[in-house]
Write an enzyme that holds these catalytic residues in place. Structure first.
Site, PDB file in Angstrom:
ATOM      1  N   ARG A 247       0.755  -1.267   0.163  1.00  0.00           N
ATOM      2  CA  ARG A 247       0.124  -0.004   0.030  1.00  0.00           C
ATOM      3  C   ARG A 247       0.966   1.087  -0.047  1.00  0.00           C
ATOM      4  O   ARG A 247       0.619   2.162  -0.740  1.00  0.00           O
ATOM      5  CB  ARG A 247      -0.865   0.132   1.293  1.00  0.00           C
ATOM      6  CG  ARG A 247      -2.226  -0.726   1.355  1.00  0.00           C
ATOM      7  CD  ARG A 247      -2.861  -1.374   2.393  1.00  0.00           C
ATOM      8  NE  ARG A 247      -1.610  -2.448   2.883  1.00  0.00           N
ATOM      9  CZ  ARG A 247      -1.965  -3.873   2.132  1.00  0.00           C
ATOM     10  NH1 ARG A 247      -2.973  -4.059   1.741  1.00  0.00           N
ATOM     11  NH2 ARG A 247      -0.920  -4.423   2.632  1.00  0.00           N
ATOM     12  N   THR A 248       1.924   1.390   0.803  1.00  0.00           N
ATOM     13  CA  THR A 248       2.461   2.629   1.120  1.00  0.00           C
ATOM     14  C   THR A 248       3.358   2.842  -0.181  1.00  0.00           C
ATOM     15  O   THR A 248       3.398   4.005  -0.837  1.00  0.00           O
ATOM     16  CB  THR A 248       3.191   2.429   2.496  1.00  0.00           C
ATOM     17  OG1 THR A 248       2.660   2.270   3.380  1.00  0.00           O
ATOM     18  CG2 THR A 248       4.028   3.804   2.770  1.00  0.00           C
TER      19      THR A 248
ATOM     20  N   ARG B 157      11.069   3.724   3.739  1.00  0.00           N
ATOM     21  CA  ARG B 157      10.631   2.902   4.678  1.00  0.00           C
ATOM     22  C   ARG B 157      11.828   2.272   5.396  1.00  0.00           C
ATOM     23  O   ARG B 157      12.786   1.630   4.656  1.00  0.00           O
ATOM     24  CB  ARG B 157       9.817   1.783   4.089  1.00  0.00           C
ATOM     25  CG  ARG B 157       9.529   0.661   5.193  1.00  0.00           C
ATOM     26  CD  ARG B 157       8.423  -0.094   4.779  1.00  0.00           C
ATOM     27  NE  ARG B 157       6.966   0.760   5.254  1.00  0.00           N
ATOM     28  CZ  ARG B 157       5.789   0.267   5.252  1.00  0.00           C
ATOM     29  NH1 ARG B 157       5.674  -1.100   4.778  1.00  0.00           N
ATOM     30  NH2 ARG B 157       4.686   1.035   5.434  1.00  0.00           N
TER      31      ARG B 157
ATOM     32  N   HIS C  56       4.883   5.782  11.756  1.00  0.00           N
ATOM     33  CA  HIS C  56       4.371   5.617  10.347  1.00  0.00           C
ATOM     34  C   HIS C  56       3.520   6.850  10.277  1.00  0.00           C
ATOM     35  O   HIS C  56       2.229   6.773  10.049  1.00  0.00           O
ATOM     36  CB  HIS C  56       3.462   4.168  10.247  1.00  0.00           C
ATOM     37  CG  HIS C  56       3.340   3.779   8.782  1.00  0.00           C
ATOM     38  ND1 HIS C  56       3.480   4.963   7.583  1.00  0.00           N
ATOM     39  CD2 HIS C  56       2.896   2.858   8.284  1.00  0.00           C
ATOM     40  CE1 HIS C  56       3.142   4.080   6.616  1.00  0.00           C
ATOM     41  NE2 HIS C  56       2.831   2.982   6.880  1.00  0.00           N
TER      42      HIS C  56
ATOM     43  N   LYS D 232      26.827  -4.352   0.802  1.00  0.00           N
ATOM     44  CA  LYS D 232      28.281  -4.133   0.658  1.00  0.00           C
ATOM     45  C   LYS D 232      28.652  -3.290   1.843  1.00  0.00           C
ATOM     46  O   LYS D 232      29.933  -2.996   1.754  1.00  0.00           O
ATOM     47  CB  LYS D 232      28.744  -3.420  -0.837  1.00  0.00           C
ATOM     48  CG  LYS D 232      28.271  -4.017  -1.991  1.00  0.00           C
ATOM     49  CD  LYS D 232      28.266  -3.141  -3.096  1.00  0.00           C
ATOM     50  CE  LYS D 232      27.821  -3.697  -4.368  1.00  0.00           C
ATOM     51  NZ  LYS D 232      28.154  -2.937  -5.363  1.00  0.00           N
TER      52      LYS D 232
END
Ligand code: NCD
Length: 348
Positions: free
Chosen positions: A60-61, A112, A140, A90
């Site tokens: 969704r986000t 995120r 959030h 890395k």
């Protein structure tokens, strides 16, 4: 707004006046979308650029941010599995990665992250705005904005609400961010429903005390339903349970079997109330892949929010998800430009 660069890091920084402007603009954008008046939307951020980095899974986000940017005419690129596909594998620090991205001069970076509170320190070093699209078990904020927008649309007010928040409150960043938000409006009362070890964190409870928000904690959901304006469900986050592999299923079952929302629970709620869930929800028996110290483990999901509830008009969760597009469009405009276009000036 607290910061000079328009970073969106947490919900504490967002004030009701800002929400009022944002929601007005989001509504206007929704009307344009409905009327298929896409030209006007497309001109709002035409040729501006958004980067997105997702270190944790998202449907969704990630989609709604990308789509919001595209609807406003932006150019978009990103990494949907940044934990593996970025140079973190890395050994590159996240700060280095962001400094490099900044050197390509985007207008905004959506991220995120997988560590709670990992973004504030990075944001301090950047002059390109970053938007927190969820940070581990932290916050959030854009979900909280779309949750509030949904509440306003569905119930017509953001104050004097009886809100029952149930499920994994310990890890659930959506529940945490929503609690901060509810504390900004007068008269809201919150009941946090979870067993003690899954309850809401002290940081949130201390904040609510400071804001004089009336809250209670209980492990028993059913008695709370008859007075609820909002039942806000938070899925059990199997991926964040800190338990040895052999105990994972048992720990998950302890709580997930306990709070099931079916038509029988809905029958106990007032006629004018809503059920919210940031989603995703898991189907009974679905396989959940969880990383543990001993390697990946697969456990079986238990149904928590029954699909049988979906046809009840009070089931607001898919409307809630849809609102994410509009709210993120209005937010991107503000973050990139520092203001909204004429039809939604903040004072109105
Ligand atoms: C939530 C999230 O990722 O925090 N989902 C979302 O963004 N809509 C909720 C969750 O994963 O449970």
């Amino acid at each position: 707004m607290a910061t000079q660069t328009r970073h969106i890091i947490d919900t504490q920084q967002l004030e009701p006046e800002f929400m009022a402007g944002l929601f007005k603009r989001a509504k206007w954008m929704g009307e344009r979308l409905k009327a298929r008046d896409l030209e006007e939307l497309d001109s709002i951020l035409r040729l501006r650029r958004m980067f997105s980095l997702f270190y944790e899974p998202s449907t969704r986000t990630r989609f709604s941010f990308a789509e919001a940017a595209i609807m406003l005419g932006m150019r978009v690129q990103g990494s949907e599995n940044a934990a593996e596909f970025s140079s973190r594998s890395k050994g590159e620090s996240d700060l280095d990665a962001f400094l490099v991205l900044e050197s390509y001069a985007p207008d905004v970076i959506v991220v995120r992250h997988d560590a709670a509170d990992g973004l504030a320190a990075i944001a301090e070093r950047l002059s390109v705005p970053i938007i927190n699209a969820g940070d581990g078990s932290g916050q959030h904020p854009t979900q909280a904005l779309l949750d509030l927008y949904t509440i306003q649309n569905e119930l017509g007010r953001l104050r004097d609400l009886q809100v029952v928040v149930v499920g994994d409150l310990k890890h659930g960043r959506t529940a945490r961010s929503l609690a901060y938000m509810l504390g900004k409006y007068p008269g809201n009362r919150i009941t946090f429903v979870a067993p003690p070890e899954w309850q809401m964190g002290d940081d949130i409870l201390d904040y609510l005390k400071r804001k004089n928000v009336v809250y209670r904690q209980t492990a028993d959901m059913v008695p709370e339903l008859k007075d609820a304006d909002i039942l806000y469900y938070k899925r059990i986050e199997a991926e964040r349970i800190n338990a040895p592999a052999a105990q994972l299923q048992q720990r998950y079952d302890e709580i997930s079997g306990r709070y099931r929302i079916t038509p029988a629970e809905l029958a106990l709620m007032p006629k004018r109330s809503i059920v919210m869930d940031a989603l995703p929800r898991a189907a009974e028996g679905a396989e959940l892949k969880v990383k543990t110290a001993a390697g990946p483990v697969t456990i079986k999901a238990r149904m928590q929010l029954s699909p049988e509830c979906d046809t009840d008009p009070r089931a607001a969760y898919f409307r809630q998800a849809g609102n994410g597009l509009l709210v993120r469009m209005a937010l991107l405009e503000w973050v990139v430009k520092g203001e909204w276009g004429a039809p939604a000036s903040i004072s109105g």
